[in-house]
Design a protein around this motif. Structure first.
Motif, mmCIF file in Angstrom:
data_model
loop_
_atom_site.group_PDB
_atom_site.id
_atom_site.type_symbol
_atom_site.label_atom_id
_atom_site.label_comp_id
_atom_site.label_asym_id
_atom_site.label_seq_id
_atom_site.Cartn_x
_atom_site.Cartn_y
_atom_site.Cartn_z
ATOM 1 N N PHE A 246 -3.242 2.180 -3.669
ATOM 2 C CA PHE A 246 -3.110 3.537 -3.151
ATOM 3 C C PHE A 246 -4.479 4.158 -2.878
ATOM 4 O O PHE A 246 -5.503 3.751 -3.431
ATOM 5 N N ALA B 191 0.841 -1.197 0.000
ATOM 6 C CA ALA B 191 0.000 0.000 0.000
ATOM 7 C C ALA B 191 0.876 1.246 0.000
ATOM 8 O O ALA B 191 1.938 1.269 0.635
ATOM 9 N N SER B 192 0.422 2.252 -0.709
ATOM 10 C CA SER B 192 1.094 3.543 -0.743
ATOM 11 C C SER B 192 0.106 4.620 -0.332
ATOM 12 O O SER B 192 -0.942 4.779 -0.957
ATOM 13 N N ILE B 193 0.453 5.352 0.732
ATOM 14 C CA ILE B 193 -0.384 6.452 1.195
ATOM 15 C C ILE B 193 0.410 7.743 1.050
ATOM 16 O O ILE B 193 1.414 7.945 1.733
ATOM 17 N N PRO B 194 0.004 8.631 0.141
ATOM 18 C CA PRO B 194 0.742 9.876 -0.072
ATOM 19 C C PRO B 194 0.323 10.941 0.929
ATOM 20 O O PRO B 194 -0.793 11.458 0.876
ATOM 21 N N THR C 91 -8.277 5.285 6.401
ATOM 22 C CA THR C 91 -7.597 4.618 5.293
ATOM 23 C C THR C 91 -6.863 3.380 5.779
ATOM 24 O O THR C 91 -6.943 2.309 5.161
ATOM 25 N N LEU D 6 1.084 -1.768 -6.141
ATOM 26 C CA LEU D 6 0.887 -0.774 -5.091
ATOM 27 C C LEU D 6 -0.588 -0.389 -5.080
ATOM 28 O O LEU D 6 -1.124 0.100 -6.072
ATOM 29 N N VAL E 125 2.765 9.065 -4.280
ATOM 30 C CA VAL E 125 2.162 7.752 -4.555
ATOM 31 C C VAL E 125 3.222 6.765 -5.038
ATOM 32 O O VAL E 125 3.250 5.597 -4.623
#
Length: 237
Positions: free
Chosen positions: A102, A4-7, A36, A100, A87
């Motif tokens: 997101f 997972a990518s959390i910006p 999230t 990924l 991201v």
């Protein structure tokens, strides 16, 4: 493998002034970023990257000390406020066949299991999860065909062709490389993910998953932040 990518490196200027990062804004009984994280955990995603800038060290302090999520998170410190860069920051740590997943840390959406639905239906290099936000002109609206193939992504246009807007997604290194390269060639002060993703979808086959009976709230604006608690109460499952 799914990561997972959390910006979370953005300035959050629309919601300022705050004495803390906007991702730590309290909505109900928890901070907005925890919504999230909760949804990622429900989908079984336990390898989570959060990208922050050096002004937002309150996020790892809070998540490590005050929540149950600290052990699942790795942080990337990147002094850029660009959403695509945030991201894509974890891409160097994943393999070519990894994805990924997101989403945005200042949003709340229902139903809670949308990440699980997205992951179970990943197709190709880029798959977007679509919500009925109620105000598609404020977001990136996504036009699809009967096979759920993405035909067009429009970025915040009046009278969009569809009510469906992307809120989450899954992307692999091939799509990241294309989108990142495309953005670097554009003369823009602020790189826009939706524009580059649309270009990618014109050249490669990309798909979307619609979430029926969904709701989506972005707390980035003060009026939406003020309505967030009522939104939670209305849609609580």
């Amino acid at each position: 493998m799914i990561y997972a990518s959390i910006p979370a490196a953005g300035k959050g200027t629309r919601l300022q002034p705050l004495a803390f990062s906007k991702e730590l804004a309290l909505i109900g009984e928890k901070t907005v970023i925890e919504y999230t994280l909760e949804r990622l955990m429900l989908a079984g995603v336990t390898r989570i990257f959060i990208t922050i800038n050096s002004d937002k060290l309150d996020i790892p302090r809070y998540l490590s000390d005050k929540t149950k999520y600290g052990q699942y998170i790795s942080y990337i410190v990147k002094d850029s406020h660009s959403l695509p860069e945030s991201v894509f920051a974890p891409a160097k740590f994943i393999k070519s066949n990894d994805h990924l997943v997101f989403g945005l840390p200042d949003t709340i959406w229902y139903p809670k299991n949308c990440y699980k639905i997205l992951i179970d239906n990943i197709r190709g290099n880029l798959t977007l999860g679509l919500f009925d936000s109620g105000s598609p002109e404020k977001f990136d609206s996504v036009v699809t065909n009967s096979n759920n193939q993405i035909k067009q992504i429009d970025v915040k246009i009046p009278n969009p062709k569809t009510k469906w807007t992307w809120g989450i997604g899954a992307i692999n290194k091939s799509a990241i490389k294309f989108i990142d390269s495309y953005l670097q060639k554009q003369d823009q002060l602020e790189p826009i993910f939706g524009i580059a993703a649309n270009q990618y979808c014109q050249e490669e086959t990309c798909y979307a998953i619609k979430f029926p009976n969904s709701s989506y709230l972005d707390i980035g604006r003060k009026e939406d932040y003020q309505n967030a608690t009522q939104f939670i109460k209305k849609h609580h499952e």
